[in-house]
Write an enzyme that holds these catalytic residues in place. Structure first.
Site, mmCIF file in Angstrom:
data_model
loop_
_atom_site.group_PDB
_atom_site.id
_atom_site.type_symbol
_atom_site.label_atom_id
_atom_site.label_comp_id
_atom_site.label_asym_id
_atom_site.label_seq_id
_atom_site.Cartn_x
_atom_site.Cartn_y
_atom_site.Cartn_z
ATOM 1 N N TYR A 11 0.822 -1.214 0.000
ATOM 2 C CA TYR A 11 0.000 0.000 0.000
ATOM 3 C C TYR A 11 0.857 1.266 0.000
ATOM 4 O O TYR A 11 0.632 2.188 -0.782
ATOM 5 C CB TYR A 11 -0.920 0.007 1.222
ATOM 6 C CG TYR A 11 -1.966 -1.080 1.212
ATOM 7 C CD1 TYR A 11 -2.992 -1.071 0.273
ATOM 8 C CD2 TYR A 11 -1.947 -2.109 2.144
ATOM 9 C CE1 TYR A 11 -3.960 -2.064 0.255
ATOM 10 C CE2 TYR A 11 -2.910 -3.108 2.141
ATOM 11 C CZ TYR A 11 -3.918 -3.082 1.194
ATOM 12 O OH TYR A 11 -4.873 -4.072 1.183
ATOM 13 N N VAL A 77 15.219 -7.949 -1.326
ATOM 14 C CA VAL A 77 16.200 -7.137 -0.613
ATOM 15 C C VAL A 77 16.833 -7.949 0.510
ATOM 16 O O VAL A 77 16.130 -8.613 1.287
ATOM 17 C CB VAL A 77 15.536 -5.869 -0.028
ATOM 18 C CG1 VAL A 77 16.554 -5.048 0.758
ATOM 19 C CG2 VAL A 77 14.918 -5.042 -1.145
ATOM 20 N N GLU A 165 -11.452 -11.539 11.506
ATOM 21 C CA GLU A 165 -11.895 -11.555 10.108
ATOM 22 C C GLU A 165 -11.708 -12.932 9.479
ATOM 23 O O GLU A 165 -12.542 -13.387 8.689
ATOM 24 C CB GLU A 165 -11.149 -10.480 9.309
ATOM 25 C CG GLU A 165 -11.538 -9.073 9.710
ATOM 26 C CD GLU A 165 -11.186 -8.032 8.660
ATOM 27 O OE1 GLU A 165 -12.062 -7.221 8.315
ATOM 28 O OE2 GLU A 165 -10.035 -8.042 8.185
ATOM 29 N N ASP A 298 4.588 -0.778 7.452
ATOM 30 C CA ASP A 298 4.775 -1.698 8.583
ATOM 31 C C ASP A 298 6.177 -1.672 9.169
ATOM 32 O O ASP A 298 6.384 -2.202 10.263
ATOM 33 C CB ASP A 298 4.443 -3.130 8.141
ATOM 34 C CG ASP A 298 2.966 -3.304 7.848
ATOM 35 O OD1 ASP A 298 2.161 -3.198 8.788
ATOM 36 O OD2 ASP A 298 2.611 -3.532 6.680
ATOM 37 N N ALA A 315 -3.580 -0.405 6.669
ATOM 38 C CA ALA A 315 -3.478 -0.025 5.255
ATOM 39 C C ALA A 315 -3.744 1.462 5.085
ATOM 40 O O ALA A 315 -3.101 2.136 4.272
ATOM 41 C CB ALA A 315 -4.475 -0.839 4.429
ATOM 42 N N GLN A 316 -4.684 1.993 5.871
ATOM 43 C CA GLN A 316 -5.040 3.408 5.763
ATOM 44 C C GLN A 316 -3.849 4.315 6.053
ATOM 45 O O GLN A 316 -3.558 5.241 5.297
ATOM 46 C CB GLN A 316 -6.186 3.721 6.741
ATOM 47 C CG GLN A 316 -6.686 5.140 6.660
ATOM 48 C CD GLN A 316 -7.750 5.454 7.700
ATOM 49 O OE1 GLN A 316 -8.021 6.615 7.967
ATOM 50 N NE2 GLN A 316 -8.348 4.435 8.294
#
Length: 365
Positions: A11, A77, A165, A298, A315-316
């Protein structure tokens, strides 16, 4: 020409790419990701439960790359050398940069609990989510042969956002699992083991109760206030008494670990002062030691002035961070002062299956 490198196409990374590709200037962008696709991390639980195929939550990175300005490099990476401004890859190649946006995402966190890595299924990307679904199908087919009741048991470790969820999606797809196993839906046993008793603290108690009570009504058994002490093959060991240290065991052939995540191990491997893979950054999202490096998503920890604690990784906030980091890169390229990052949540929503959800829209529950 200046080289701007973005590590990670999640994101934060893709939002930064969108901003940079839309800006004018004498710079080139290299986007790096180990996959050639972006996936919706907020929907991994649906792939794990089989309610959505991986294709529905995955998108080709090439579709958003403008070749005249951006090069996409598929590579993994290994470390970041901030002194020499080079990125080292696992295949021993390297890449130099003038400006860097680190958005390497998350990985599963075991918290040092024995047996987690060996005996529980993680859900951190599309491949691991799909592995869970195929594992579940295998258990159901095996039950038809052996009638071992543990094959019908599914234990979700952790009742946070992700665990709840996932449980909702597992309930939704229980009928498919039951048909494969040749049993009634209610014979598919769903458990959730959680250390705390106040579930989903990011919501008020009425909202949390709505979500949990529905799951209980649908047959999920919650074992709350039971810290997990060990994962053995096919067994979750949890504490029942903090004073005596007494434990009990729950056997199941499917054990899914959703208790928490940390930032990418690349941060520690690159000598960042990272805690659980998250680097405490300056208010403009820059690396405290290197102003030409921005750390977002993150792998980043930004203090919330209101609570004096780091903002939760969502995510926001990753999208907002990616936007701000890209803007600040452009400021540096133009010789301008960077801007501080400010975040105000638009709300938060949790789904329990595709037909029920709860959350905050702005301030409204």
């Amino acid at each position: 020409m200046k080289e701007v490198v973005i590590l990670g196409a999640g994101y934060a990374g893709l939002r930064a790419l969108h901003v940079l590709q839309g800006a004018k200037g004498d710079f080139h962008i290299t986007l790096v990701d180990k996959n050639d696709y972006h996936y919706e991390a907020t929907d991994l639980h649906e792939v794990a439960a089989g309610t959505q195929p991986r294709e529905r939550i995955s998108y080709d990175i090439a579709d958003v790359v403008r070749p005249q300005k951006t090069t996409f490099l598929q590579n993994e990476v290994a470390t970041i050398d901030r002194q020499s401004q080079r990125i080292m890859f696992t295949d021993q190649t390297s890449l130099s940069y003038d400006y860097l946006i680190v958005a390497l995402g998350f990985e599963s966190e075991s918290f040092g609990i024995p047996g987690v890595n060996e005996n529980a299924l993680e859900m951190v990307d599309v491949d691991s989510a799909e592995t869970i679904y195929h594992h579940l199908l295998k258990q159901m087919k095996e039950y038809k042969k052996t009638q071992d009741p543990d094959l019908l048991k599914i234990v979700v470790c952790g009742a946070g956002f992700t665990g709840v969820e996932l449980l909702g999606s597992l309930v939704e797809n229980r009928k498919e699992f039951a048909e494969i196993a040749g049993v009634q839906s209610e014979e598919i046993k769903l458990f959730c083991v959680e250390a705390v008793t106040r579930l989903l603290p990011m919501f008020d108690e009425n909202l949390s109760a709505y979500g949990i009570n529905n799951l209980v009504k649908w047959g999920v058994e919650f074992l709350t206030g039971k810290p997990i002490k060990e994962i053995k093959p096919g067994v979750v060991v949890y504490q029942t008494d903090a004073e005596t240290g007494a434990t009990e065991e729950l056997s199941a052939k499917t054990i899914i670990w959703t208790t928490g995540v940390s930032g990418s191990h690349v941060m520690a491997d690159s000598n960042y002062a990272a805690r659980r893979g998250r680097v405490m950054v300056n208010q403009d999202l820059s690396d405290p030691e290197h102003s030409n490096v921005f750390v977002v998503g993150d792998v980043s920890a930004v203090m919330d002035p209101a609570t004096n604690r780091p903002y939760p990784t969502t995510a926001q906030i990753a999208l907002k961070m990616g936007y701000q980091a890209a803007k600040n890169c452009l400021h540096l390229i133009k010789g301008e002062k960077t801007e501080d990052f400010h975040f105000e949540s638009l709300g938060s929503v949790a789904s329990i299956g595709n037909t029920h959800a709860f959350g905050l829209v702005g301030k409204m529950p």
